[in-house]
Design an enzyme around this catalytic site. Structure first.
Site, short mmCIF file in Angstrom:
data_model
loop_
_atom_site.label_atom_id
_atom_site.label_comp_id
_atom_site.label_asym_id
_atom_site.label_seq_id
_atom_site.Cartn_x
_atom_site.Cartn_y
_atom_site.Cartn_z
N HIS A 288 30.42 43.26 12.97
CA HIS A 288 31.35 42.15 13.17
C HIS A 288 30.95 41.38 14.41
CE1 HIS A 288 34.98 39.79 13.44
NE2 HIS A 288 35.20 40.13 12.19
N ASP A 348 36.21 44.44 5.27
CA ASP A 348 35.70 44.37 3.90
C ASP A 348 35.19 45.72 3.39
OD1 ASP A 348 36.24 41.70 3.62
OD2 ASP A 348 34.30 41.05 4.38
N1 ACO Z 1 23.65 46.20 8.62
C1 ACO Z 1 22.57 46.52 9.38
N2 ACO Z 1 22.38 46.07 10.63
C2 ACO Z 1 23.32 45.25 11.13
C3 ACO Z 1 24.46 44.88 10.40
C4 ACO Z 1 24.61 45.40 9.11
N3 ACO Z 1 25.66 45.09 8.35
N4 ACO Z 1 25.21 44.06 11.15
C5 ACO Z 1 24.56 43.91 12.30
N5 ACO Z 1 23.42 44.62 12.30
C6 ACO Z 1 22.44 44.73 13.36
C7 ACO Z 1 21.53 43.50 13.36
O1 ACO Z 1 20.40 43.71 12.55
C8 ACO Z 1 21.18 43.35 14.81
O2 ACO Z 1 20.19 44.29 15.14
P1 ACO Z 1 19.04 43.91 16.19
O3 ACO Z 1 19.76 43.69 17.49
O4 ACO Z 1 18.16 45.10 16.18
O5 ACO Z 1 18.39 42.65 15.67
C9 ACO Z 1 22.46 43.79 15.53
O6 ACO Z 1 23.13 44.68 14.62
C10 ACO Z 1 23.38 42.63 15.85
O7 ACO Z 1 23.59 41.94 14.65
P2 ACO Z 1 23.84 40.40 14.48
O8 ACO Z 1 23.31 39.95 13.18
O9 ACO Z 1 23.42 39.66 15.72
O10 ACO Z 1 25.39 40.39 14.42
P3 ACO Z 1 26.22 39.11 14.18
O11 ACO Z 1 27.34 39.17 15.13
O12 ACO Z 1 25.41 37.89 14.17
O13 ACO Z 1 26.67 39.31 12.68
C11 ACO Z 1 27.83 39.91 10.76
C12 ACO Z 1 27.89 39.77 12.29
C13 ACO Z 1 27.39 38.56 10.16
C14 ACO Z 1 29.22 40.24 10.27
C15 ACO Z 1 26.83 41.00 10.41
O14 ACO Z 1 27.23 42.21 10.99
C16 ACO Z 1 26.67 41.17 8.91
O15 ACO Z 1 25.92 40.43 8.29
N6 ACO Z 1 27.38 42.17 8.29
C17 ACO Z 1 27.30 42.39 6.87
C18 ACO Z 1 28.14 41.40 6.11
C19 ACO Z 1 29.62 41.65 6.28
O16 ACO Z 1 30.10 42.76 6.20
N7 ACO Z 1 30.35 40.56 6.49
C20 ACO Z 1 31.81 40.61 6.68
C21 ACO Z 1 32.14 40.23 8.08
S1 ACO Z 1 33.83 40.53 8.45
C22 ACO Z 1 34.66 39.28 7.70
O17 ACO Z 1 34.21 38.20 7.48
C23 ACO Z 1 35.99 39.63 7.31
#
Ligand code: ACO
Length: 411
Positions: A288, A348
């Site tokens: 998140h 989710d």
């Molecule tokens: N699976 C694997 N790795 C992840 C995930 C994940 N779901 N989420 C974050 N990471 C990792 C990233 O790869 C990144 O690693 P790094 O630093 O080695 O590059 C680190 O954690 C930080 O991740 P970001 O992408 O910078 O996190 P951001 O804050 O941009 O993204 C997001 C948040 C978009 C929700 C992301 O976690 C994601 O895509 N999750 C999966 C989709 C999801 O569940 N969406 C629902 C969100 S909640 C909502 O809308 C109600």
């Protein structure tokens, strides 16, 4: 320059603010812009608040868990739109108002039924919201607070009917039925049988309440950005639905169930996660932007709702139970693997399983999120009209050609 800035910021009494300003200034110095507006405050709002470190989410000051446990859909609607919880008469009046306005004009209902059933329900929903404008010629005047509030209530009331009409392919799908609450009516649109059972209405109502608002997320930002041009409530909320449909936002709940089905067996969880991590793919329902701890909505579902569905005494369908066992193993393995990254399950992750237990088709999962969130979106739209914000107009960093000219050969 940064050391001087750091010294100046140290004078701020609010240490949280000092941290936030420093982050913003560092980003600006390093990148020259704020990619995706991350961390940039764009509006003042008194609707909801998040403390991402503590895992706290409040609506008008009340923790979301307390509202889910003790509140009704109508009460939370009143709270968000009007700023405080309703008195008994006010709640009754709002319930009547919502139930009275749930009907669609015949021509709109027929248009919905005629839409191709391959259309994703979220896209059907956004186009149907725009259709509602045809029955509301006055909506382009957005200056009157009371009219704005009335339109918000009427739009919230019509959301479930749009979905019920499309899902059942019948403009009269609820003919002859009476409803004493919005939660019962909304559930009826998805599962008539469960809408007769108090336990399931209660679970469903709590699920809706957990989704009602979440500060300046992508869809709420969209409402405020579009609304800042004085666009109508229909234009603004249809935009929010489109934003929510994306897999990085509300679209994740549908994909969580697909992922659990794809994993197939708790034994496969470890290998599945390894493969996704190696391919740098995101695990749906995990992570998140704001929480550095367990998402409070996900925790509430895990601790209060999931046990009511999957307790040892209940007669759970083996296929569903298998998905639950996979989810439990996935949660544990992901928490171990991502321990150093502060990423946890989000709402989710568990909500998909709750909706699957209610026999709701996965393609409708994100619409249920929207049925909660429409309360927040409309509240933000109304609030935005009151604060008289300037039209949203961020800047870009131009990264293209310098000015150049068309050179034509003389004939
Ligand atoms: N699976 C694997 N790795 C992840 C995930 C994940 N779901 N989420 C974050 N990471 C990792 C990233 O790869 C990144 O690693 P790094 O630093 O080695 O590059 C680190 O954690 C930080 O991740 P970001 O992408 O910078 O996190 P951001 O804050 O941009 O993204 C997001 C948040 C978009 C929700 C992301 O976690 C994601 O895509 N999750 C999966 C989709 C999801 O569940 N969406 C629902 C969100 S909640 C909502 O809308 C109600």
């Amino acid at each position: 320059m940064l050391p001087q800035i750091k010294d100046a910021l140290k004078k701020l009494e609010d240490k949280e603010l000092e941290k936030k300003y420093l982050q913003l200034i560092t980003t600006l110095l390093e990148k020259g812009y704020f990619p995706g507006l991350e961390g940039v405050p764009v509006a003042k709002s008194s609707i909801s608040n998040i403390d991402g470190d503590k895992g706290l989410l409040t609506f008008r000051g009340y923790p979301v868990q307390e509202l889910a446990k003790h509140g009704s859909y109508e009460e939370i609607c009143f709270l968000l739109l009007k700023g405080d919880l309703p008195l008994l008469e006010e709640r009754i009046e709002l319930t009547e108002d919502l139930l009275d306005h749930k009907e669609l004009d015949d021509s709109i209902a027929e248009t919905i039924v005629s839409m191709d059933d391959d259309l994703h329900p979220m896209h059907m929903l956004s186009s149907s919201i725009l259709q509602l404008q045809s029955a509301d010629a006055g909506c382009f005047n957005v200056e009157n607070y009371q009219h704005n509030l009335n339109r918000a209530v009427q739009l919230i009331a019509k959301f479930p009917t749009i979905l019920g009409t499309y899902r059942k392919q019948d403009p009269n799908f609820a003919e002859g039925e009476t409803f004493d609450s919005l939660a019962r009516y909304i559930l009826y649109c998805f599962n008539e049988e469960l809408a007769k059972q108090e336990k399931w209405i209660n679970i469903f109502e709590q699920l809706l309440i957990l989704h009602v608002d979440h500060t300046m997320n992508n869809s709420t930002f969209s409402v405020r950005a579009v609304g800042s041009s004085k666009a109508s409530i229909y234009a603004s909320i249809a935009t929010a639905v489109n934003s929510l449909s994306g897999p990085l936002h509300g679209g994740a709940n549908e994909r969580v169930i697909k992922m659990l089905e794809e994993i197939g067996d708790p034994e496969n969880v470890e290998a599945y996660l390894e493969e996704k991590i190696n391919n740098k793919e995101k695990i749906m329902g995990i992570g998140h932007r704001v929480y550095q701890t367990y998402d409070p909505r996900a925790l509430y579902l895990k601790e209060n709702i999931i046990p009511r569905i999957f307790n040892e005494q209940s007669d759970v369908d083996p296929e569903l139970d298998n998905l639950y066992q996979i989810a439990k193993k996935l949660e544990k393995t992901a928490l171990d693997k991502f321990a150093d990254k502060d990423i946890y399950p989000n709402v989710d992750f568990w909500s998909g399983l709750v909706m699957r237990a209610m026999d709701i088709e996965p393609k409708y999962f994100t619409t249920i999120f929207a049925l909660g969130r429409v309360i927040g979106w409309t509240s933000h739209w109304v609030e935005n009209m009151e604060v008289k914000n300037k039209i949203y107009r961020p800047k870009q960093l131009y990264d293209g050609f310098n000015t150049r000219h068309i050179i034509r050969e003389e004939k």
